[in-house]
Scaffold this motif. Structure first.
Motif, PDB file in Angstrom:
ATOM      1  N   ASP A 191       6.652  18.098  -0.227  1.00 57.57           N
ATOM      2  CA  ASP A 191       6.102  19.884   0.131  1.00 57.57           C
ATOM      3  C   ASP A 191       6.982  20.793  -1.267  1.00 57.57           C
ATOM      4  O   ASP A 191       7.928  19.721  -1.601  1.00 57.57           O
ATOM      5  N   ILE A 192       7.076  21.718  -1.285  1.00 58.70           N
ATOM      6  CA  ILE A 192       8.468  22.094  -2.645  1.00 58.70           C
ATOM      7  C   ILE A 192       9.561  22.591  -1.937  1.00 58.70           C
ATOM      8  O   ILE A 192      10.111  22.933  -2.770  1.00 58.70           O
ATOM      9  N   THR A 193      10.006  22.346  -0.401  1.00 60.64           N
ATOM     10  CA  THR A 193      11.387  23.251   0.277  1.00 60.64           C
ATOM     11  C   THR A 193      12.022  21.683  -0.968  1.00 60.64           C
ATOM     12  O   THR A 193      12.048  20.477  -1.146  1.00 60.64           O
ATOM     13  N   CYS A 194      13.967  21.502  -0.248  1.00 60.21           N
ATOM     14  CA  CYS A 194      14.661  21.007  -0.804  1.00 60.21           C
ATOM     15  C   CYS A 194      14.461  19.833   0.257  1.00 60.21           C
ATOM     16  O   CYS A 194      15.442  19.794   0.380  1.00 60.21           O
ATOM     17  N   ASP A 195      14.025  19.728   1.154  1.00 60.81           N
ATOM     18  CA  ASP A 195      14.489  19.055   2.274  1.00 60.81           C
ATOM     19  C   ASP A 195      13.958  17.893   2.070  1.00 60.81           C
ATOM     20  O   ASP A 195      12.300  17.848   2.019  1.00 60.81           O
TER      21      ASP A 195
ATOM     22  N   LEU B 219      11.257  39.593  -7.887  1.00 68.19           N
ATOM     23  CA  LEU B 219      11.141  39.916  -5.992  1.00 68.19           C
ATOM     24  C   LEU B 219      10.470  40.752  -5.746  1.00 68.19           C
ATOM     25  O   LEU B 219      10.060  40.718  -4.525  1.00 68.19           O
ATOM     26  N   ALA B 220       9.545  41.508  -6.545  1.00 70.30           N
ATOM     27  CA  ALA B 220       8.405  41.987  -5.765  1.00 70.30           C
ATOM     28  C   ALA B 220       7.723  40.153  -5.699  1.00 70.30           C
ATOM     29  O   ALA B 220       5.720  40.888  -5.088  1.00 70.30           O
ATOM     30  N   GLY B 221       7.518  39.364  -6.416  1.00 68.74           N
ATOM     31  CA  GLY B 221       6.350  38.303  -6.350  1.00 68.74           C
ATOM     32  C   GLY B 221       5.994  37.816  -5.500  1.00 68.74           C
ATOM     33  O   GLY B 221       6.783  37.334  -4.255  1.00 68.74           O
ATOM     34  N   TYR B 222       5.159  36.676  -5.663  1.00 64.79           N
ATOM     35  CA  TYR B 222       4.945  36.141  -4.381  1.00 64.79           C
ATOM     36  C   TYR B 222       6.696  34.623  -4.152  1.00 64.79           C
ATOM     37  O   TYR B 222       6.987  34.123  -5.140  1.00 64.79           O
ATOM     38  N   THR B 223       6.636  33.640  -2.956  1.00 63.75           N
ATOM     39  CA  THR B 223       7.872  33.271  -2.795  1.00 63.75           C
ATOM     40  C   THR B 223       7.342  31.720  -3.180  1.00 63.75           C
ATOM     41  O   THR B 223       8.433  30.855  -3.422  1.00 63.75           O
ATOM     42  N   TYR B 224       6.182  31.388  -3.077  1.00 63.30           N
ATOM     43  CA  TYR B 224       5.829  30.050  -3.814  1.00 63.30           C
ATOM     44  C   TYR B 224       5.804  29.589  -5.331  1.00 63.30           C
ATOM     45  O   TYR B 224       5.801  31.179  -5.740  1.00 63.30           O
ATOM     46  N   LEU B 225       5.391  28.401  -5.767  1.00 59.50           N
ATOM     47  CA  LEU B 225       5.340  28.577  -7.027  1.00 59.50           C
ATOM     48  C   LEU B 225       3.878  29.376  -7.481  1.00 59.50           C
ATOM     49  O   LEU B 225       3.115  29.538  -7.012  1.00 59.50           O
ATOM     50  N   ASN B 226       4.512  29.533  -8.697  1.00 57.88           N
ATOM     51  CA  ASN B 226       2.455  30.065  -9.465  1.00 57.88           C
ATOM     52  C   ASN B 226       2.409  29.564 -10.434  1.00 57.88           C
ATOM     53  O   ASN B 226       2.617  29.256 -11.670  1.00 57.88           O
TER      54      ASN B 226
ATOM     55  N   ASP C 128       0.759  -1.020  -0.148  1.00 56.97           N
ATOM     56  CA  ASP C 128       0.206   0.066   0.011  1.00 56.97           C
ATOM     57  C   ASP C 128       1.119   1.387  -0.077  1.00 56.97           C
ATOM     58  O   ASP C 128       0.755   2.255  -0.769  1.00 56.97           O
ATOM     59  N   PHE C 129       1.942   1.218   1.047  1.00 58.42           N
ATOM     60  CA  PHE C 129       2.903   2.497   1.010  1.00 58.42           C
ATOM     61  C   PHE C 129       4.089   2.558  -0.220  1.00 58.42           C
ATOM     62  O   PHE C 129       4.310   3.675  -0.941  1.00 58.42           O
ATOM     63  N   SER C 130       4.694   0.907  -0.647  1.00 60.29           N
ATOM     64  CA  SER C 130       5.424   1.188  -1.238  1.00 60.29           C
ATOM     65  C   SER C 130       5.229   1.328  -2.927  1.00 60.29           C
ATOM     66  O   SER C 130       5.460   2.421  -3.488  1.00 60.29           O
ATOM     67  N   LEU C 131       3.859   1.097  -3.235  1.00 57.62           N
ATOM     68  CA  LEU C 131       3.049   1.275  -4.251  1.00 57.62           C
ATOM     69  C   LEU C 131       2.588   2.920  -4.357  1.00 57.62           C
ATOM     70  O   LEU C 131       2.027   2.728  -5.589  1.00 57.62           O
ATOM     71  N   SER C 132       2.761   3.539  -3.275  1.00 53.59           N
ATOM     72  CA  SER C 132       1.450   4.825  -3.155  1.00 53.59           C
ATOM     73  C   SER C 132       1.489   5.870  -3.847  1.00 53.59           C
ATOM     74  O   SER C 132       4.093   5.709  -4.078  1.00 53.59           O
ATOM     75  N   SER C 133       1.559   7.171  -4.746  1.00 58.01           N
ATOM     76  CA  SER C 133       2.457   7.703  -5.080  1.00 58.01           C
ATOM     77  C   SER C 133       2.922   9.212  -4.145  1.00 58.01           C
ATOM     78  O   SER C 133       2.563   9.127  -2.706  1.00 58.01           O
ATOM     79  N   GLN C 134       3.990   9.470  -4.180  1.00 60.27           N
ATOM     80  CA  GLN C 134       4.196  11.675  -3.623  1.00 60.27           C
ATOM     81  C   GLN C 134       3.163  12.623  -4.572  1.00 60.27           C
ATOM     82  O   GLN C 134       3.499  12.309  -5.519  1.00 60.27           O
ATOM     83  N   TYR C 135       2.389  12.910  -3.527  1.00 60.32           N
ATOM     84  CA  TYR C 135       2.372  14.187  -4.533  1.00 60.32           C
ATOM     85  C   TYR C 135       2.407  15.681  -3.862  1.00 60.32           C
ATOM     86  O   TYR C 135       2.890  16.172  -2.655  1.00 60.32           O
ATOM     87  N   LEU C 136       3.227  15.826  -5.012  1.00 57.99           N
ATOM     88  CA  LEU C 136       3.594  17.388  -4.884  1.00 57.99           C
ATOM     89  C   LEU C 136       2.927  18.818  -4.522  1.00 57.99           C
ATOM     90  O   LEU C 136       2.278  18.994  -5.350  1.00 57.99           O
ATOM     91  N   CYS C 137       2.745  19.290  -3.360  1.00 58.62           N
ATOM     92  CA  CYS C 137       2.011  19.716  -3.326  1.00 58.62           C
ATOM     93  C   CYS C 137       2.570  21.837  -2.875  1.00 58.62           C
ATOM     94  O   CYS C 137       3.787  21.288  -2.100  1.00 58.62           O
ATOM     95  N   ASN C 138       2.315  22.507  -3.036  1.00 62.47           N
ATOM     96  CA  ASN C 138       2.378  24.133  -3.415  1.00 62.47           C
ATOM     97  C   ASN C 138       2.359  24.957  -2.228  1.00 62.47           C
ATOM     98  O   ASN C 138       1.634  25.404  -1.867  1.00 62.47           O
ATOM     99  N   PHE C 139       3.341  24.038  -0.981  1.00 65.11           N
ATOM    100  CA  PHE C 139       3.559  24.960   0.237  1.00 65.11           C
ATOM    101  C   PHE C 139       4.556  24.288   0.956  1.00 65.11           C
ATOM    102  O   PHE C 139       5.482  23.242   0.159  1.00 65.11           O
ATOM    103  N   SER C 140       5.288  24.878   2.158  1.00 61.97           N
ATOM    104  CA  SER C 140       6.170  24.813   3.278  1.00 61.97           C
ATOM    105  C   SER C 140       5.918  24.197   4.637  1.00 61.97           C
ATOM    106  O   SER C 140       5.675  24.984   4.670  1.00 61.97           O
TER     107      SER C 140
END
Length: 646
Positions: free
Chosen positions: A506-510, A636-643, A459-471
């Motif tokens: 999440d979208i962090t590099c961690d 520079l003026a924009g939002y820090t998260y993915l557009n 169940d876990f091994s075949l499950s996907s990882q959903y990439l979500c736009n937040f930290s």
């Protein structure tokens, strides 16, 4: 196995969705799954004719061109919690013929956002509901916010002379500011400062209780507690006030046995002990007026109504009844007046009112890309064996044996690759065939009465990882730091059966930026059942019960910063039953860089210089150089998260 695996033939209903996601169990009456399969919000459960469809909220947010992720605040939920707590105390006090009053305070450390504190103060005005501060900055905010002269301002935490002078300023303004003494030296300092300024303080003593709380924060209570006075210090403090002619300033006894208490018995024991200390102090001649039972009123994050760390085995009404009746019983036995009761409930007030809405922006499948596995003349025996196993799967086979053989072939192939026996392409074909086999094994066992333990892990091994736009580190830091369970639910399509399982990243590099513990069917699972959704349409998940601590404890990991916020008010005359009252813009890139001591304006000038240099050298065309300069400044003026709209 997922719900879809177990009962694929059964017609999926809203009741099935409720059983899987448990929304009504952890929702506190504020959340439910609507008949259209969307999450609905009931801003005031006692008048449940107003229901807000969160899909409609998301649609309006998009229409207003507000970027996701967003924090959505339902201010009516916040007001409802304040009213519910105060009304419950009023009802129980009347029912018990209790002679004291309820004078609760909200500890702003739980969520110091101005809009949150303002709403709580306004909703609590008819009840003389006050505020608590635990630091100098919080006290400065509370002095400006808590203007009700009948409401308490409770001051906890360690204090210096400046902190105490601010407290006495509050007294000068006619406020009921109570300085809670956490260590004995604070009392001597307060006596000195109050006499210098000729301002009489209101003093409370915090007791280190023998009773201990339960759950994750039980270490904050007992004899080794960080704050408070033991019995001998309480007696010494009381006698010092008597000696200094300030006996009349001692008005409150305070205790705290931990946050998010899962077990009601811990509360009963602590109330009994504190009532005994109060009674003895009164008999010693000190006219105490208040007993502050601190925080600890938990919420049911996982909906299990148990003594698990993320749950509670009691209702708000039971909590209130145990506090009131417990205090009355001891006071009557000791023949002392019933004190006014103070609580410092923060989590229970704020958790439900806020949630984080994030968009799923990608899917990471465990089996990756499927490559051609057609037979070749020089195929290694390991590849032949795996292909033969995949080509001859049928219901007549022993699938436990199939699982074991496939796993062995894959392990042998990995070793063979390291020893240069097979090449990268052969290894890729073996992996592709392996995952095809595992999916068929899982499918075979979907309705089985017995599933081998190792096969259950599929169940876990075949499950996907959903990439979500937040930290995670910004918006759900407790889920990372202390394994706090926060309910996560798809906002839409819950009227359709789950088609896949997944965890969130999440979208962090961690690598720690993930959520892989979910409340599923009243238990903790490592995968979240996901309904069908189209990659061509945005799909949103909600992280719920984030109003306590998560809003204010997030860090600057990867410089993502604060989220955009929308503040929702219910409005029965509106076709959608709500309106967006305010939009609070989240952190811009230049803001988070400035916090870290960068200088965005200078950075933009420097980049323009480099671009101009390349233009002069003929490496960049002038018109292109202008566009690149504008693009850098726009970022520079924009939002820090993915557009995700670009």
């Amino acid at each position: 196995m997922t719900q879809s695996d177990k009962q694929p033939e059964k017609t999926w209903t809203i009741e099935d969705a409720e059983r899987v996601y448990g929304v009504s169990s952890w929702g506190g009456g504020y959340f439910e799954i609507g008949e259209n399969g969307n999450i609905h919000v009931i801003p005031e459960p006692r008048m449940n004719d107003v229901r807000i469809d969160m899909k409609a909220v998301i649609d309006e947010i998009r229409e207003e061109n507000i970027q996701f992720p967003v924090v959505v605040r339902f201010h009516d939920v916040l007001r409802s919690q304040v009213i519910t707590l105060n009304e419950t105390f009023r009802e129980i006090i009347s029912e018990a013929s209790y002679q004291g009053k309820y004078r609760g305070v909200y500890p702003i450390k739980v969520n110091q956002m101005r809009e949150v504190v303002e709403e709580i103060v306004d909703a609590g005005q008819p009840y003389d509901y006050g505020l608590e501060a635990g630091s100098k900055p919080e006290l400065l905010a509370v002095l400006a916010m808590n203007t009700n002269l009948n409401a308490l301002t409770i001051l906890n935490g360690y204090k210096d002379e400046e902190f105490l002078k601010l407290a006495l300023l509050g007294r000068k303004l006619g406020r009921k500011v109570v300085v809670v003494i956490e260590k004995f030296s604070e009392l001597t300092m307060l006596i000195k400062v109050s006499k210098q300024l000729d301002i009489a303080p209101i003093i409370g003593l915090r007791a280190k209780m023998q009773s201990k709380g339960q759950g994750r924060w039980q270490g904050s209570s007992g004899e080794r507690a960080k704050f408070g006075l033991n019995v001998s210090e309480i007696i010494k403090a009381a006698r010092l006030l008597e000696k200094e002619g300030m006996s009349d300033t001692l008005k409150l006894l305070h205790f705290h046995i931990g946050s998010q208490l899962p077990e009601i018995r811990a509360i009963k024991d602590a109330v009994n002990e504190s009532a005994r200390i109060y009674a003895e102090l009164v008999k010693m001649g000190f006219a105490l007026e208040y007993v502050d039972v601190g925080g600890g009123l938990g919420i049911d994050y996982d909906g299990s109504k148990s003594t698990a760390d993320s749950s509670r085995n009691y209702s708000v009404r039971e909590y209130v009844a145990d506090v009131v009746y417990g205090m009355r019983e001891v006071c009557d036995l000791e023949g002392v007046p019933h004190p006014n009761i103070v609580t410092e409930s923060g989590r229970a007030i704020t958790a439900h009112h806020s949630c984080v809405i994030t968009e799923v922006v990608g899917e990471i499948k465990p089996d990756g890309a499927q490559i051609d596995t057609a037979a070749g003349e020089d195929d290694h025996i390991l590849l032949k064996n795996m292909r033969d196993l995949a080509d001859h799967l049928s219901g007549e086979l022993n699938f436990q044996e199939v699982y074991n053989d496939a796993t062995q072939y894959k392990e042998q192939a990995s070793d063979a690759f390291k020893l240069r026996v097979i090449g990268l392409e052969e290894l890729g074909k073996i992996e592709t065939l392996y995952w095809q086999i595992m999916r068929k094994v899982k499918h075979f066992y979907r309705n089985a009465d017995f599933v081998p333990e190792e096969v259950q892990s599929l169940d876990f091994s075949l499950s996907s990882q959903y990439l979500c736009n937040f930290s995670i580190f910004q918006s759900a830091v407790d889920s990372w730091a202390i394994d706090q369970i926060l309910p996560v639910v798809p906002i839409t399509n819950l009227h359709t059966p789950p088609v896949n399982d997944g965890s969130l990243v999440d979208i962090t590099c961690d690598s720690d930026g993930k959520i892989d513990k979910f409340v599923i069917e009243h238990a903790i699972d490592h995968v979240l059942p996901m309904p069908a959704f189209s990659k061509d349409e945005p799909f949103y998940l909600g992280l719920f019960l984030t109003g306590a601590y998560q809003d204010v404890m997030g860090d600057m990991h990867n410089l993502f910063g604060r989220l955009n916020e929308v503040h929702i008010f219910s409005y029965d005359d509106d076709p959608q039953d709500f309106y967006i009252e305010e939009f609070v813009k989240g952190s811009s890139v230049e803001h988070v860089l400035s916090v870290m001591q960068y200088h965005p304006s200078s950075m933009a000038i420097d980049i323009k210089k480099y671009i101009d240099k390349e233009v002069a050298a003929g490496n960049i065309k002038p018109r292109e150089g202008v566009k690149w300069t504008d693009f850098y400044e726009h970022c520079l003026a924009g939002y820090t998260y993915l557009n995700t709209e670009s």
